[in-house]
Design a protein around this motif. Structure first.
Motif, PDB file in Angstrom:
ATOM      1  N   SER A  37       0.833  -1.200   0.000  1.00  0.00           N
ATOM      2  CA  SER A  37       0.000   0.000   0.000  1.00  0.00           C
ATOM      3  C   SER A  37       0.871   1.254   0.000  1.00  0.00           C
ATOM      4  O   SER A  37       1.478   1.597   1.014  1.00  0.00           O
ATOM      5  N   ASN A  38       0.956   1.912  -1.156  1.00  0.00           N
ATOM      6  CA  ASN A  38       1.760   3.130  -1.304  1.00  0.00           C
ATOM      7  C   ASN A  38       3.189   2.934  -0.792  1.00  0.00           C
ATOM      8  O   ASN A  38       3.650   3.662   0.091  1.00  0.00           O
ATOM      9  N   PRO A  39       3.908   1.942  -1.325  1.00  0.00           N
ATOM     10  CA  PRO A  39       5.221   1.588  -0.782  1.00  0.00           C
ATOM     11  C   PRO A  39       6.326   2.599  -1.093  1.00  0.00           C
ATOM     12  O   PRO A  39       6.319   3.234  -2.144  1.00  0.00           O
ATOM     13  N   SER A  40       7.226   2.735  -0.154  1.00  0.00           N
ATOM     14  CA  SER A  40       8.452   3.510  -0.360  1.00  0.00           C
ATOM     15  C   SER A  40       9.511   2.934   0.574  1.00  0.00           C
ATOM     16  O   SER A  40       9.188   2.264   1.552  1.00  0.00           O
ATOM     17  N   ILE A  41      10.749   3.194   0.251  1.00  0.00           N
ATOM     18  CA  ILE A  41      11.848   2.713   1.106  1.00  0.00           C
ATOM     19  C   ILE A  41      11.688   3.322   2.500  1.00  0.00           C
ATOM     20  O   ILE A  41      11.764   2.633   3.507  1.00  0.00           O
ATOM     21  N   LYS A  42      11.423   4.631   2.540  1.00  0.00           N
ATOM     22  CA  LYS A  42      11.338   5.340   3.824  1.00  0.00           C
ATOM     23  C   LYS A  42      10.225   4.774   4.714  1.00  0.00           C
ATOM     24  O   LYS A  42      10.456   4.488   5.897  1.00  0.00           O
ATOM     25  N   SER A  43       9.024   4.599   4.154  1.00  0.00           N
ATOM     26  CA  SER A  43       7.918   4.094   4.978  1.00  0.00           C
ATOM     27  C   SER A  43       8.164   2.644   5.395  1.00  0.00           C
ATOM     28  O   SER A  43       7.817   2.239   6.498  1.00  0.00           O
ATOM     29  N   SER A  44       8.785   1.863   4.507  1.00  0.00           N
ATOM     30  CA  SER A  44       9.099   0.478   4.844  1.00  0.00           C
ATOM     31  C   SER A  44      10.090   0.416   6.000  1.00  0.00           C
ATOM     32  O   SER A  44       9.922  -0.368   6.929  1.00  0.00           O
ATOM     33  N   LEU A  45      11.107   1.252   5.952  1.00  0.00           N
ATOM     34  CA  LEU A  45      12.112   1.274   7.031  1.00  0.00           C
ATOM     35  C   LEU A  45      11.472   1.680   8.355  1.00  0.00           C
ATOM     36  O   LEU A  45      11.769   1.083   9.389  1.00  0.00           O
ATOM     37  N   THR A  46      10.607   2.674   8.326  1.00  0.00           N
ATOM     38  CA  THR A  46       9.930   3.123   9.548  1.00  0.00           C
ATOM     39  C   THR A  46       9.149   1.971  10.166  1.00  0.00           C
ATOM     40  O   THR A  46       9.238   1.709  11.368  1.00  0.00           O
ATOM     41  N   PHE A  47       8.379   1.255   9.346  1.00  0.00           N
ATOM     42  CA  PHE A  47       7.594   0.123   9.838  1.00  0.00           C
ATOM     43  C   PHE A  47       8.486  -1.015  10.331  1.00  0.00           C
ATOM     44  O   PHE A  47       8.280  -1.546  11.430  1.00  0.00           O
ATOM     45  N   LEU A  48       9.492  -1.375   9.549  1.00  0.00           N
ATOM     46  CA  LEU A  48      10.341  -2.520   9.897  1.00  0.00           C
ATOM     47  C   LEU A  48      11.170  -2.276  11.157  1.00  0.00           C
ATOM     48  O   LEU A  48      11.450  -3.213  11.896  1.00  0.00           O
ATOM     49  N   ARG A  49      11.544  -1.036  11.406  1.00  0.00           N
ATOM     50  CA  ARG A  49      12.313  -0.730  12.618  1.00  0.00           C
ATOM     51  C   ARG A  49      11.469  -0.898  13.884  1.00  0.00           C
ATOM     52  O   ARG A  49      12.003  -1.162  14.952  1.00  0.00           O
ATOM     53  N   LYS A  50      10.149  -0.772  13.743  1.00  0.00           N
ATOM     54  CA  LYS A  50       9.247  -0.891  14.895  1.00  0.00           C
ATOM     55  C   LYS A  50       8.658  -2.293  15.042  1.00  0.00           C
ATOM     56  O   LYS A  50       8.079  -2.598  16.081  1.00  0.00           O
ATOM     57  N   THR A  51       8.750  -3.108  14.002  1.00  0.00           N
ATOM     58  CA  THR A  51       8.020  -4.369  13.967  1.00  0.00           C
ATOM     59  C   THR A  51       8.985  -5.537  13.775  1.00  0.00           C
ATOM     60  O   THR A  51       9.382  -5.854  12.649  1.00  0.00           O
ATOM     61  N   GLU A  52       9.349  -6.164  14.879  1.00  0.00           N
ATOM     62  CA  GLU A  52      10.381  -7.197  14.876  1.00  0.00           C
ATOM     63  C   GLU A  52      10.051  -8.382  13.967  1.00  0.00           C
ATOM     64  O   GLU A  52      10.902  -8.858  13.211  1.00  0.00           O
ATOM     65  N   TRP A  53       8.795  -8.892  14.004  1.00  0.00           N
ATOM     66  CA  TRP A  53       8.462 -10.066  13.197  1.00  0.00           C
ATOM     67  C   TRP A  53       8.571  -9.773  11.704  1.00  0.00           C
ATOM     68  O   TRP A  53       9.009 -10.615  10.923  1.00  0.00           O
ATOM     69  N   ALA A  54       8.207  -8.567  11.303  1.00  0.00           N
ATOM     70  CA  ALA A  54       8.286  -8.195   9.888  1.00  0.00           C
ATOM     71  C   ALA A  54       9.744  -8.022   9.468  1.00  0.00           C
ATOM     72  O   ALA A  54      10.151  -8.461   8.387  1.00  0.00           O
ATOM     73  N   ARG A  55      10.522  -7.412  10.338  1.00  0.00           N
ATOM     74  CA  ARG A  55      11.946  -7.233  10.041  1.00  0.00           C
ATOM     75  C   ARG A  55      12.630  -8.583   9.874  1.00  0.00           C
ATOM     76  O   ARG A  55      13.434  -8.775   8.973  1.00  0.00           O
ATOM     77  N   LYS A  56      12.266  -9.544  10.717  1.00  0.00           N
ATOM     78  CA  LYS A  56      12.854 -10.879  10.617  1.00  0.00           C
ATOM     79  C   LYS A  56      12.517 -11.516   9.273  1.00  0.00           C
ATOM     80  O   LYS A  56      13.378 -12.135   8.645  1.00  0.00           O
ATOM     81  N   GLN A  57      11.287 -11.367   8.822  1.00  0.00           N
ATOM     82  CA  GLN A  57      10.895 -11.930   7.524  1.00  0.00           C
ATOM     83  C   GLN A  57      11.694 -11.299   6.387  1.00  0.00           C
ATOM     84  O   GLN A  57      12.134 -11.992   5.461  1.00  0.00           O
ATOM     85  N   VAL A  58      11.893  -9.995   6.453  1.00  0.00           N
ATOM     86  CA  VAL A  58      12.657  -9.285   5.422  1.00  0.00           C
ATOM     87  C   VAL A  58      14.112  -9.738   5.452  1.00  0.00           C
ATOM     88  O   VAL A  58      14.710 -10.024   4.407  1.00  0.00           O
ATOM     89  N   GLU A  59      14.698  -9.836   6.636  1.00  0.00           N
ATOM     90  CA  GLU A  59      16.090 -10.283   6.751  1.00  0.00           C
ATOM     91  C   GLU A  59      16.249 -11.725   6.282  1.00  0.00           C
ATOM     92  O   GLU A  59      17.227 -12.056   5.610  1.00  0.00           O
ATOM     93  N   ASP A  60      15.282 -12.579   6.603  1.00  0.00           N
ATOM     94  CA  ASP A  60      15.338 -13.974   6.157  1.00  0.00           C
ATOM     95  C   ASP A  60      15.286 -14.065   4.631  1.00  0.00           C
ATOM     96  O   ASP A  60      16.029 -14.841   4.026  1.00  0.00           O
ATOM     97  N   LEU A  61      14.420 -13.276   4.005  1.00  0.00           N
ATOM     98  CA  LEU A  61      14.335 -13.268   2.544  1.00  0.00           C
ATOM     99  C   LEU A  61      15.654 -12.767   1.948  1.00  0.00           C
ATOM    100  O   LEU A  61      16.140 -13.315   0.956  1.00  0.00           O
ATOM    101  N   TYR A  62      16.237 -11.766   2.559  1.00  0.00           N
ATOM    102  CA  TYR A  62      17.520 -11.237   2.082  1.00  0.00           C
ATOM    103  C   TYR A  62      18.589 -12.331   2.113  1.00  0.00           C
ATOM    104  O   TYR A  62      19.301 -12.540   1.133  1.00  0.00           O
TER     105      TYR A  62
END
Length: 74
Positions: free
Chosen positions: A42-67
């Motif tokens: 929904s209206n994605p951007s690097i900045k908004s994604s970083l803001t969300f991922l820094r606050k949300t541990e489970w989502a950050r883990k999924q992103v790091e795992d995919l990386y």
């Protein structure tokens, strides 16, 4: 003194670098299919994604795992 090499593929890499690499490789459309989080669909951007991922541990883990799984594709 000998430097110890880390076996962690995320060692020395910032969350911003992870997100930028994934977005440049997959694009937000594919990324939102691979990881079902709103900041990629929904209206994605690097900045908004970083803001969300820094606050949300489970989502950050999924992103790091995919990386980590995708490193050989970059």
């Amino acid at each position: 003194m000998e430097k110890i090499k880390s076996n962690d593929p995320l060692h020395g890499i910032t969350l911003q670098q992870v997100v930028e690499k994934l977005v440049s490789h997959y694009g937000f459309d594919t990324l939102s299919e691979l990881i079902k989080i709103k900041c990629f669909s929904s209206n994605p951007s690097i900045k908004s994604s970083l803001t969300f991922l820094r606050k949300t541990e489970w989502a950050r883990k999924q992103v790091e795992d995919l990386y980590v799984k995708s490193i050989n594709k970059f």
